[in-house]
Design a protein around this motif. Structure first.
Motif, PDB file in Angstrom:
ATOM      1  N   ASP A 157      18.008  69.656   4.123  1.00 16.31           N
ATOM      2  CA  ASP A 157      19.235  69.245   3.460  1.00 16.31           C
ATOM      3  C   ASP A 157      19.828  68.094   4.270  1.00 16.31           C
ATOM      4  N   MET A 158      20.236  66.997   3.594  1.00 15.92           N
ATOM      5  CA  MET A 158      20.786  65.832   4.285  1.00 15.92           C
ATOM      6  C   MET A 158      22.134  65.457   3.684  1.00 15.92           C
ATOM      7  N   ARG A 159      23.106  65.135   4.533  1.00 19.29           N
ATOM      8  CA  ARG A 159      24.439  64.733   4.105  1.00 19.29           C
ATOM      9  C   ARG A 159      24.764  63.366   4.711  1.00 19.29           C
ATOM     10  N   VAL A 160      25.054  62.398   3.843  1.00 15.04           N
ATOM     11  CA  VAL A 160      25.391  61.043   4.290  1.00 15.04           C
ATOM     12  C   VAL A 160      26.846  61.021   4.762  1.00 15.04           C
ATOM     13  N   VAL A 161      27.073  60.419   5.921  1.00 17.09           N
ATOM     14  CA  VAL A 161      28.417  60.313   6.480  1.00 17.09           C
ATOM     15  C   VAL A 161      28.921  58.871   6.398  1.00 17.09           C
ATOM     16  N   THR A 162      28.078  57.904   6.770  1.00 20.83           N
ATOM     17  CA  THR A 162      28.463  56.492   6.704  1.00 20.83           C
ATOM     18  C   THR A 162      27.320  55.666   6.139  1.00 20.83           C
ATOM     19  N   VAL A 163      27.699  54.549   5.517  1.00 21.12           N
ATOM     20  CA  VAL A 163      26.722  53.586   5.013  1.00 21.12           C
ATOM     21  C   VAL A 163      27.207  52.201   5.389  1.00 21.12           C
ATOM     22  N   ARG A 164      26.311  51.394   5.916  1.00 18.11           N
ATOM     23  CA  ARG A 164      26.621  49.992   6.225  1.00 18.11           C
ATOM     24  C   ARG A 164      25.738  49.131   5.340  1.00 18.11           C
ATOM     25  N   MET A 165      26.366  48.348   4.458  1.00 18.33           N
ATOM     26  CA  MET A 165      25.635  47.499   3.527  1.00 18.33           C
ATOM     27  C   MET A 165      25.446  46.118   4.145  1.00 18.33           C
ATOM     28  N   LEU A 166      24.206  45.616   4.125  1.00 16.37           N
ATOM     29  CA  LEU A 166      23.879  44.306   4.664  1.00 16.37           C
ATOM     30  C   LEU A 166      23.027  43.554   3.640  1.00 16.37           C
ATOM     31  N   GLY A 167      23.588  43.304   2.482  1.00 23.45           N
ATOM     32  CA  GLY A 167      22.854  42.644   1.403  1.00 23.45           C
ATOM     33  C   GLY A 167      21.864  43.609   0.774  1.00 23.45           C
ATOM     34  N   ASP A 168      20.579  43.251   0.824  1.00 25.25           N
ATOM     35  CA  ASP A 168      19.526  44.111   0.266  1.00 25.25           C
ATOM     36  C   ASP A 168      19.041  45.149   1.271  1.00 25.25           C
ATOM     37  N   VAL A 169      19.744  45.275   2.390  1.00 19.08           N
ATOM     38  CA  VAL A 169      19.418  46.275   3.410  1.00 19.08           C
ATOM     39  C   VAL A 169      20.655  47.141   3.622  1.00 19.08           C
ATOM     40  N   ALA A 170      20.440  48.428   3.821  1.00 16.38           N
ATOM     41  CA  ALA A 170      21.546  49.354   4.084  1.00 16.38           C
ATOM     42  C   ALA A 170      21.132  50.330   5.169  1.00 16.38           C
ATOM     43  N   VAL A 171      22.088  50.704   6.000  1.00 16.95           N
ATOM     44  CA  VAL A 171      21.857  51.688   7.053  1.00 16.95           C
ATOM     45  C   VAL A 171      22.731  52.894   6.744  1.00 16.95           C
ATOM     46  N   ALA A 172      22.084  54.025   6.492  1.00 18.87           N
ATOM     47  CA  ALA A 172      22.798  55.265   6.193  1.00 18.87           C
ATOM     48  C   ALA A 172      22.656  56.217   7.376  1.00 18.87           C
ATOM     49  N   SER A 173      23.756  56.807   7.786  1.00 23.74           N
ATOM     50  CA  SER A 173      23.749  57.778   8.881  1.00 23.74           C
ATOM     51  C   SER A 173      24.392  59.057   8.381  1.00 23.74           C
ATOM     52  N   GLY A 174      23.943  60.174   8.934  1.00 22.40           N
ATOM     53  CA  GLY A 174      24.515  61.441   8.515  1.00 22.40           C
ATOM     54  C   GLY A 174      23.934  62.605   9.278  1.00 22.40           C
TER      55      GLY A 174
END
Length: 196
Positions: free
Chosen positions: A99-116
Motif C-alpha cells: 500500500d502506498m500513500r503520496v505525501v508530496t509531488v514536485r512537478m518539473l514539466g514532463d518529470v515529477a517526483v512523488a514522495s510518500g
C-alpha cells in the motif's frame, strides 16, 4: 567615440549577464503538500502500481514502470523493470500486499517526483510481518501517461515490542554536539579556566 562604444557594449553585456543570472536563480517549483490535483493524480498512479503488485499483474506493472526503470529496494538491492515483473510473478508469498500513500509531488514539466509512505505486509517466520517505510518515485510523462523511471525505498525501523526506546544520552553537554573547550560540562574547559 571608441571609448563610448566600448562602454555601451560593456553595459549591454552586463545587463544580459545579470538578466541571465536572475533567470537561472529562480526558485524551484514548490512541492505540493496539501490535497492537490497533483497528489490525487499520482495517488491514482500509485494505487494502480500497488494493485498490479498485489494481483501479480504483469501487464499492470508494464503500464506503470518505464522500460528504463531502476528500483532500489529498502535493502539496497537494485533491479530493472523486467526483474521487478519476474520477481512479482515468481513470488512464493501470494498473500503479500503493498500500500502506498503520496505525501508530496514536485512537478518539473514532463518529470515529477512523488514522495510518500508505504507498507508491505508479508509472511514471516512467526506470522504476518508489516514493514513500513518512505519512498521517492521519479516519473516521466510518456504518451499521455506517467511511468516510473526510478524508485527508492527506505525502511523505517521500529522498536520490537517490549524493548524500551533509547532515552537521552548521558552527555552533560547542552549543545547539540560536543565541542571541546566550549561545552559547559567539559572538564578540559574547567582546567583551562583554573590555569587563568
Amino acid at each position: 567615440m571608441m571609448k563610448f562604444y566600448f562602454s555601451a557594449v560593456f553595459a549591454g553585456l552586463t545587463l544580459l549577464s545579470c538578466s541571465g543570472f536572475a533567470q537561472s536563480a529562480a526558485p524551484a517549483p514548490p512541492a505540493t503538500t496539501a490535497e492537490s490535483p497533483e497528489i490525487r493524480e499520482f495517488q491514482k498512479v500509485e494505487d494502480n502500481w500497488a494493485a498490479a503488485l498485489n494481483q501479480r499483474d504483469q501487464y499492470g506493472l508494464e503500464l506503470v514502470l518505464s522500460p528504463l526503470f531502476v528500483g532500489v529496494s529498502a535493502a539496497g538491492d537494485v533491479s530493472t523493470r523486467n526483474q521487478q515483473i519476474v520477481g512479482v510473478i515468481n513470488q512464493e508469498d501470494k498473500t503479500a500486499t503493498t500500500d502506498m500513500r503520496v505525501v508530496t509531488v514536485r512537478m518539473l514539466g514532463d518529470v515529477a517526483v512523488a514522495s510518500g509512505t508505504y507498507s508491505y505486509t508479508h509472511k514471516g517466520t512467526s506470522g504476518p510481518v508489516e514493514e513500513k517505510g518512505i519512498f521517492t518515485h521519479v516519473f516521466q510523462k510518456q504518451h499521455g501517461s506517467w511511468v516510473c523511471l526510478n524508485a527508492q525505498r527506505t525502511l523505517i525501523r521500529e522498536d520490537a515490542p517490549g524493548k524500551k526506546a533509547k532515552g537521552k544520552s548521558d552527555s552533560k553537554s547542552e549543545l547539540p554536539f560536543h565541542i571541546p573547550l566550549f561545552s559547559k560540562g567539559d572538564k578540559s574547559a574547567a582546567k583551562v579556566d583554573d590555569k587563568n
